[in-house]
Design an enzyme around this catalytic site. Structure first.
Site, PDB file in Angstrom:
ATOM      1  CG  ASP A 102       9.650  -9.244  10.691  1.00  0.00           C
ATOM      2  OD1 ASP A 102       9.032 -10.219  11.305  1.00  0.00           O
ATOM      3  OD2 ASP A 102       9.298  -8.915   9.751  1.00  0.00           O
ATOM      4  N   GLY A 112       0.992  -1.347  -0.010  1.00  0.00           N
ATOM      5  CA  GLY A 112       0.076   0.078  -0.048  1.00  0.00           C
ATOM      6  C   GLY A 112       0.768   1.195  -0.050  1.00  0.00           C
TER       7      GLY A 112
END
Length: 867
Positions: free
Chosen positions: A222, A108
């Site tokens: 992560d 996005g």
């Protein structure tokens, strides 16, 4: 909103995210059960996620899907077209010196593109990550800047490299990174059907990259398969530092906004309990994720994830549940493979994913080290160190040696029985007595002299039995000692071998130094019965000298320096000018004289060592080892010259160091030889600094560090090289300060302290890291580096671990800087008392002069020079 209401909203939101967008309306109607406020709150979060959440989802690189040649379509070779993609106005545009070829992934907030170098200088493919400027907000820009800062600080073969970054003319921020062809690590190991050891070696390389990031005060946060690509050559590459946490104070504000209440970006399946709970993030967070990743690589399963679990249930499992052992998880589907995981690998994985951060491995390096230990069948650090466990690991490592030990033990027992039978016989004629004596001698030769080297590392009980029995047989032989030189030689060798097995500290031994000394003394006593004519044989001379040397080697650590020097001197006398065997006792005498507080005498002996080594090299011009022996002797001479503090001998030290460096530079460029070259560069820099040739010294210490850093780039877990680098950096900073290069000194100081900070706070920190850290802060010209650090506390740790004059001197100077002059003087006095007494009529050694000057300064309360 109350905490209870927030938990309700969060639970419904997490479950809604798991569903396809077209299914969410119906799910919310059912889940909220008429609670319109709840539905509106969740719907608002979902809408915000559609707008902003995808900013965390854009891939950095695409997975190779086709294999056309470079002359074909570069885009089809290096990336898959995103589903539904039509035309992209960015394709064909130029960013920096690169031309965009095609889009690799999108989200996005922007996209990642494949690009190639467009200035005809050379061919290179890169990945360009771009953010749409109209969608930039404070958090997104902060995350983008965070990734740029993180990658800029990292230079490691297993971490994707930042090439460039900036903003296009129309306002698109971008990062340019090396393009990585490869597969996610979980798919790579599955499709190639890698064996468990192969998976573990791949994992160890990944741990090296994570440990390097931690050394640079960066927590990835992560770690998951999608962020670890493995190239076709089997090299793992760590990607996507977008949500990494920077622990450096200068950059930490860049990640301060990533709190749990702001929907901290993470991947729940690989997130640690502290990430889910919003607790403080440390390097232990990445250790947990590495443990989950290892669980997945070994079993193909997640330790908690079940297909029926919602995201909320998964988080509860991670924070409160107990995972199955990897072997237990694999047992129902692959019993044979599960057997390989039982024991060590279960322990390694479960230690890494403990819920309490402090109970996990203290670093990625320690995790990788336990994996290595498992692969080498060595005891794990994470398992209780029981006798049975160590025995079990030894048997796995040395099956042949254990079998040999058992055979020898049986043979010894059998020989004992036969010996008793023989003793019960009434009379033996001379011929049978002689035969028995020779049999006994032959067995001693077998048991002590001719055993395979593996026997020396056999099971401790078997080696103890062997040693006790062997000494008995040797003593029996000694009782019947005749004038035969060959028998005496056998006995000396036998006693030396037994001494080595029971207590030689330079090899695997039983720790019985007293027993070793007794056996070496027996060997020396037999040597003293040899006739002068026996010593004409060079092999006999070498053996007799070895008896003296081995005994001296035990006297030295016991503090009996004078006796040790006497034994080494006897060895020299026995060798009668044999050049190569004379090198070791000469070296030891020089070292002992330096340790005894007489570096001038040590230098004299070292010059003799130089002469002997040069003569040996002249007789063996083709021997690289002989040439290195000369370099070694010259290096020792340079070092002892520095210790004397005598300016009249420093010129000779420079000549010796340069000559040694030239020899090392001409050697084969193996890692060990290159390390020796770096050490000699550092030695030369120290000599030149003393001669006030500081610009030249600066060049040499930079050469030393360049070599060491290159070695580290190929072996990140090499502790020796890491210590070398820190010590080189300490000298470099000192020379930068002294040559007026203040900004360079400031930069090097900041970088060195940042690298050392996590190392000195390890559970058992390396003494060198502690002393280097204190040395940098003690000598720094920049007070801001000292203000936020407790230098005295670190110096106390170093003194407690080192327990020598050098660490006590460091503590004294730290106390002096802190203004505690009374304790400083008291500590410096203790350091001075640990030095050997000054030798009458000899120059005062450099260390004693320096400590006496410091003590005098501390006693009158004057400021240390340069502070």
């Amino acid at each position: 909103m109350t905490p209870e209401r927030w938990q309700q909203v969060k639970r419904v939101f997490d479950e809604a995210v798991e569903r396809e967008p077209q299914e969410r309306g119906g799910f919310l109607d059912a889940a909220c059960k008429g609670d319109n406020d709840l539905r509106a709150e969740v719907a608002s979060l979902l809408a915000a996620r559609e707008d902003a959440g995808s900013r965390y989802d854009a891939a950095i690189v695409a997975i190779q899907t086709e294999t056309k040649t470079m002359d074909g379509d570069a885009g089809s070779r290096y990336g898959a077209v995103v589903a539904g993609q039509t035309t992209d106005p960015m394709v064909g545009r130029r960013v920096s010196t690169y031309k965009i070829v095609r889009r690799l992934g999108s989200g996005g907030m922007g996209a990642v593109y494949l690009a190639s170098r467009d200035d005809l200088q050379f061919r290179r493919l890169v990945a360009i990550k771009m953010i749409r400027p109209e969608l930039l907000d404070e958090n997104t820009r902060r995350r983008f800047d965070n990734e740029r800062q993180t990658l800029a600080a990292l230079e490691h073969p297993n971490i994707v490299k930042l090439v460039d970054g900036g903003t296009t003319e129309d306002g698109w921020p971008y990062l340019i990174m090396d393009y990585v062809e490869g597969q996610p690590i979980d798919r790579f190991v599955k499709e190639r059907d890698l064996s468990t050891p192969e998976r573990l070696e791949l994992f160890r390389a990944l741990c090296a990259a994570v440990h390097y990031a931690h050394q640079n005060l960066i927590v990835h946060r992560d770690l998951k398969p999608a962020n670890i690509l493995v190239t076709p050559q089997g090299i793992p590459k760590l990607l996507d530092f977008g949500i990494a946490k920077l622990l450096r104070p200068a950059f930490a504000q860049g990640t301060a906004g990533f709190t749990r209440t702001e929907a901290q970006p993470m991947t729940p399946e690989y997130a640690s309990p502290e990430q889910i709970l919003g607790s403080p993030i440390t390097t232990a967070t990445d250790i947990y994720s590495l443990g989950v990743l290892l669980y997945t690589l070994l079993t193909g399963m997640h330790p908690y994830r079940a297909t029926s679990q919602s995201m909320h249930e998964l988080e509860i499992s991670i924070c409160e549940g107990n995972p199955k052992k990897p072997s237990a998880a694999l047992e129902p589907v692959a019993p044979a493979a599960a057997r390989h995981l039982r024991g060590d690998l279960d322990t390694i994985v479960l230690t890494a994913i403990r819920k309490e951060p402090q109970r996990r491995y203290s670093s990625a390096e320690h995790l990788a080290e336990d994996v290595r230990r498992h692969l080498q069948h060595e005891p794990l650090a994470a398992r209780p160190d029981t006798v049975w466990y160590r025995t079990q690991k030894f048997v796995e490592r040395n099956k042949w040696a254990v079998a040999t030990s058992a055979v020898v033990a049986i043979a010894l027992a059998t020989m004992g029985v036969m010996d008793r039978i023989d003793r019960q016989r009434a009379e033996l004629d001379d011929q049978r007595a002689e035969r028995r004596f020779q049999d006994l001698r032959s067995f001693a030769n077998f048991a002590i002299l001719d055993l395979d080297k593996a026997m020396a590392k056999g099971l401790t009980p078997a080696r103890q039995v062997l040693a006790v029995k062997a000494v008995g047989y040797l003593d029996d032989l000694a009782k019947d000692l005749k004038s035969d030189t060959s028998i005496k030689v056998d006995l000396m060798r036998g006693y030396l071998k037994v001494g080595d097995i029971v207590g030689n500290p330079s090899q695997d031994d039983l720790g019985d130094t007293a027993g070793a000394r007794q056996n070496y003394e027996k060997a020396v006593a037999i040597a003293e019965t040899l006739r002068p004519g026996d010593l004409k044989d060079p092999d006999v001379r070498a053996l007799v000298a070895l008896c003296e040397e081995n005994l001296a080697d035990l006297l030295e650590p016991a503090g009996e320096r004078a006796e040790a020097i006497d034994r080494y001197s006897k060895a020299l006398e026995i060798l009668q000018g044999d050049l190569e065997p004379s090198l070791y006792p000469l070296q030891k005498i020089a070292d002992l004289r330096a340790d005894d507080g007489d570096p001038a005498a040590a230098l004299e002996t070292s010059k003799q060592l130089e002469q002997t080594a040069s003569e040996w090299a002249a007789k063996n011009p083709a021997s690289a080892g002989a040439r290195r022996g000369v370099a070694f002797a010259q290096d020792r001479s340079a070092g002892f010259a520095l210790q004397t503090g005598d300016p009249t001998v420093i010129g000779g030290a420079e000549t010796a160091a340069r000559s040694a460096l030239a020899i090392y530079q001409s050697a084969n460029p193996t890692p060990d030889h290159r390390r020796t070259t770096a050490i000699e560069y550092k030695r030369l820099a120290e000599v030149l600094r003393r001669e006030n040739k500081k610009a030249e010294a600066l060049d040499d210490i930079r050469s030393a560090r360049s070599i060491t850093r290159d070695l580290l780039s190929h072996d990140q877990l090499n502790e020796r090289s890491r210590v070398d680098e820190t010590q080189e950096t300490v000298l470099l900073i000192g020379l930068l300060n002294e040559t007026g290069r203040k900004e360079q000194a400031r930069h090097e100081t900041a970088a060195a302290l940042a690298k050392l900070e996590p190392l000195i706070h390890a559970e058992t920190p390396n003494l060198f890291y502690l002393t280097d850290y204190v040395s940098i802060l003690d000598d720094t010209l920049f007070p801001e580096f000292v203000k936020s650090r407790n230098v005295v506390e670190t110096a106390r740790k170093a003194a407690a671990a080192g327990k020598d004059w050098e660490t006590l001197d460091l503590l004294a100077r730290a106390l002096e800087r802190a203004g505690n002059l009374g304790e400083a003087a008291e500590t410096e006095t203790k350091a001075l008392n640990l030095l050997p007494p000054a030798k009458p009529g000899r120059p005062k050694p450099e260390n004693r002069k320096n400590l006496e000057e410091s003590l005098a300064r501390m006693s009158v309360g004057s400021a240390p020079p340069g502070k």
